[in-house]
Every structure is written in C-alpha cells, then in structure tokens.
Design a protein around this motif. Structure first.
Motif, PDB file in Angstrom:
ATOM      1  N   GLN A 197     -10.205   6.556   9.799  1.00 31.08           N
ATOM      2  CA  GLN A 197     -10.111   6.119  11.046  1.00 31.08           C
ATOM      3  C   GLN A 197     -11.139   6.879  12.213  1.00 31.08           C
ATOM      4  OE1 GLN A 197      -6.188   5.860  13.058  1.00 31.08           O
ATOM      5  NE2 GLN A 197      -6.853   3.944  14.265  1.00 31.08           N
TER       6      GLN A 197
ATOM      7  N   TYR B 211      -7.069   5.412   4.214  1.00 26.05           N
ATOM      8  CA  TYR B 211      -8.071   4.885   5.313  1.00 26.05           C
ATOM      9  C   TYR B 211      -8.555   6.143   5.905  1.00 26.05           C
ATOM     10  CZ  TYR B 211      -5.405   0.241   4.781  1.00 26.05           C
ATOM     11  OH  TYR B 211      -5.104  -0.814   4.453  1.00 26.05           O
TER      12      TYR B 211
ATOM     13  N   ARG C  22      -2.583  18.967   8.511  1.00 25.84           N
ATOM     14  CA  ARG C  22      -2.679  17.937   9.794  1.00 25.84           C
ATOM     15  C   ARG C  22      -4.291  17.999  10.217  1.00 25.84           C
ATOM     16  NH1 ARG C  22       1.125  15.986  12.962  1.00 25.84           N
ATOM     17  NH2 ARG C  22      -0.741  14.781  13.671  1.00 25.84           N
TER      18      ARG C  22
ATOM     19  N   LEU D  32      -6.159   8.854   6.874  1.00 27.88           N
ATOM     20  CA  LEU D  32      -4.720   8.363   6.911  1.00 27.88           C
ATOM     21  C   LEU D  32      -4.193   7.922   5.425  1.00 27.88           C
ATOM     22  CD1 LEU D  32      -4.925   6.032  10.133  1.00 27.88           C
ATOM     23  CD2 LEU D  32      -3.349   8.081   9.806  1.00 27.88           C
TER      24      LEU D  32
ATOM     25  N   PHE E 134       2.642   4.531   7.332  1.00 28.60           N
ATOM     26  CA  PHE E 134       1.511   5.375   7.583  1.00 28.60           C
ATOM     27  C   PHE E 134       1.954   6.951   7.467  1.00 28.60           C
ATOM     28  CE2 PHE E 134      -2.441   3.291   7.834  1.00 28.60           C
ATOM     29  CZ  PHE E 134      -2.220   1.929   7.813  1.00 28.60           C
ATOM     30  N   GLY E 135       1.228   7.930   7.134  1.00 31.63           N
ATOM     31  CA  GLY E 135       1.498   9.191   7.493  1.00 31.63           C
ATOM     32  C   GLY E 135       0.805   9.585   8.950  1.00 31.63           C
ATOM     33  N   GLU E 136       0.892  10.890   9.185  1.00 29.84           N
ATOM     34  CA  GLU E 136       0.284  11.279  10.582  1.00 29.84           C
ATOM     35  C   GLU E 136      -1.173  11.583  10.499  1.00 29.84           C
ATOM     36  OE1 GLU E 136       4.184  13.503  12.795  1.00 29.84           O
ATOM     37  OE2 GLU E 136       2.931  14.560  11.266  1.00 29.84           O
TER      38      GLU E 136
END
Lengths: 109, 114
Positions: B37, B35, B9, B91, B105-107
């Motif tokens: 971000q 992705y 994470r 992401l 999407f994942g976290e």
C-alpha cells in the motif's frame, strides 16, 4: 484488469454534516466490500453487499450496491470526528479482490 | 482472539540492502495475503496463499521479492535488494477461505528505503 474508481479522493467536512462517497467500475462484481482504515492501522471491514440493489445500514452508515452490481455508494449521516479515515471499496470477482484507491475523509469538530 | 500480527512495524534501510517482513495470521485461517500500500492508495495484492501453496503471485516482482509460508501458518516476505521505489506499507491479511468472507488485516510494516 478490473478497475474501481472512488470519488471524491478527499473530503473535509464539519461535524454533523452528511456525505456520500462513490465506488464505480465498468466490471460486474459478485460482491463488494467496504473497509475503513485509520492512520497506522490495517483496513477493517465495514460491510459486504452481494445482491444488486441491496441496501445495508450500519448505525449512521448506509451502503448501497447498484442494480447492475458495478457500483456502490456509502452515505454517512451526521458525520463525527471518529468517522475520519480512508474508506476503501473492494470488488470480488472470481478469485480476485480489487481495491479502489480510497476516499480520505476528515471530519472536523 | 488475537488478530493478524506483523513485524517489524517500521524498517528503515539503505537501497540495495535486504529486508524481511513476518506475518502470523489468525489461527485457523487458511488464506494469507501480502499487500503493498502506497500512501493514500488502496492495497495492491502481491501474493495469496491457500495453506502453504501460493495460488496467485502474478503481481509479485520475482526478480527481487520472494515469499514463503512454511507449514501453512506464518509467512515471510523478503525483498533483496531493496530499491527506493519499494518504500511503502506492506500489509498482511488472512481469511478463513478465499475472498468470500472478511479479510482481517495486520497493522502493516512501513518500509523506508533511503
């Protein structure tokens, strides 16, 4: 390169107020998606609009796709603190999905 | 049904160090996306896989970024060496097939390069 412009960039309102955010482009999209992203999370799909002029409602959220399929709007009625987040529009054209920069919404109680 | 799982994470590294991110998509989803971000911005596509084939990697900085999706399931995104400007959230997303449906999407994996 297709560009999606979202406005406003940031919006801070009181609980119970109404608001509209916009997503505009010079390009035509086959469909357009709206996502909401909360801090520390990934975006979550709210709705997909496909037909020009289409209006979709999701509880207090109303989404509209422009007649020419170049723009869209999201209207929230009686905003609540739980609506706080980053609202992203994303246009689909062929094999490309382009995201706008998003509108950061903060709803204060 | 389990969602898209990403790890780690959070990752803090010094510049010039390597880093790797892992993604496990939703079972049965053929399309996997990575992705990037930046804070307060929309996601920007780095690479898209259809099964194990990279079908769009035009935005992937290939001098330092690499990705793989062995067996068409899990995927790894690597940066070597990392630069200060790589600090961002990475992401991973998956979908049944392409952009016609919903992207899940994942976290995300938040990278800080010092």
């Amino acid at each position: 390169t297709q560009l999606l412009e979202q406005s406003p960039q940031f919006l801070s309102i009181q609980e119970g107020e109404n608001l509209t955010v916009y997503c505009n482009s010079s390009s035509v999209f086959s469909s357009l998606q709206w996502y909401r992203q909360e801090p520390g999370e990934g975006p979550v799909l709210l709705v997909t609009v496909v037909t020009g002029g289409e209006v979709k409602k999701l509880k207090r959220l109303t989404f509209q796709f422009g007649d020419a399929r170049k723009d869209s709007s999201l209207h929230i009625t009686a905003a609540q603190p739980g609506d706080t987040g980053l609202y992203l529009c994303a246009g689909v054209e062929g094999n490309k999905l382009v995201f706008g920069a998003g509108t950061i919404l903060r709803v204060k109680s | 049904e389990a969602g898209v799982v990403q790890s780690p994470r959070y990752k803090i590294i010094e510049k010039k160090q390597p880093v790797a991110f892992w993604c496990n998509p939703i079972s049965g989803h053929n399309t996997l996306y990575w992705y990037l971000q930046n804070l307060g911005q929309g996601p920007e596509l780095l690479i898209r896989y259809e099964n194990e084939e990279a079908v769009d990697d035009s935005q992937l900085p290939k001098d330092r970024f690499s990705a793989e999706r062995l067996k068409g399931v899990d995927s790894t995104l690597k940066i070597q060496p990392a630069e200060l400007g790589d600090s961002a959230v990475y992401l991973c997303a998956s979908s049944l097939s392409g952009y016609t449906g919903e992207l899940f999407f994942g976290e995300g994996s938040r990278l800080t390069v010092l």
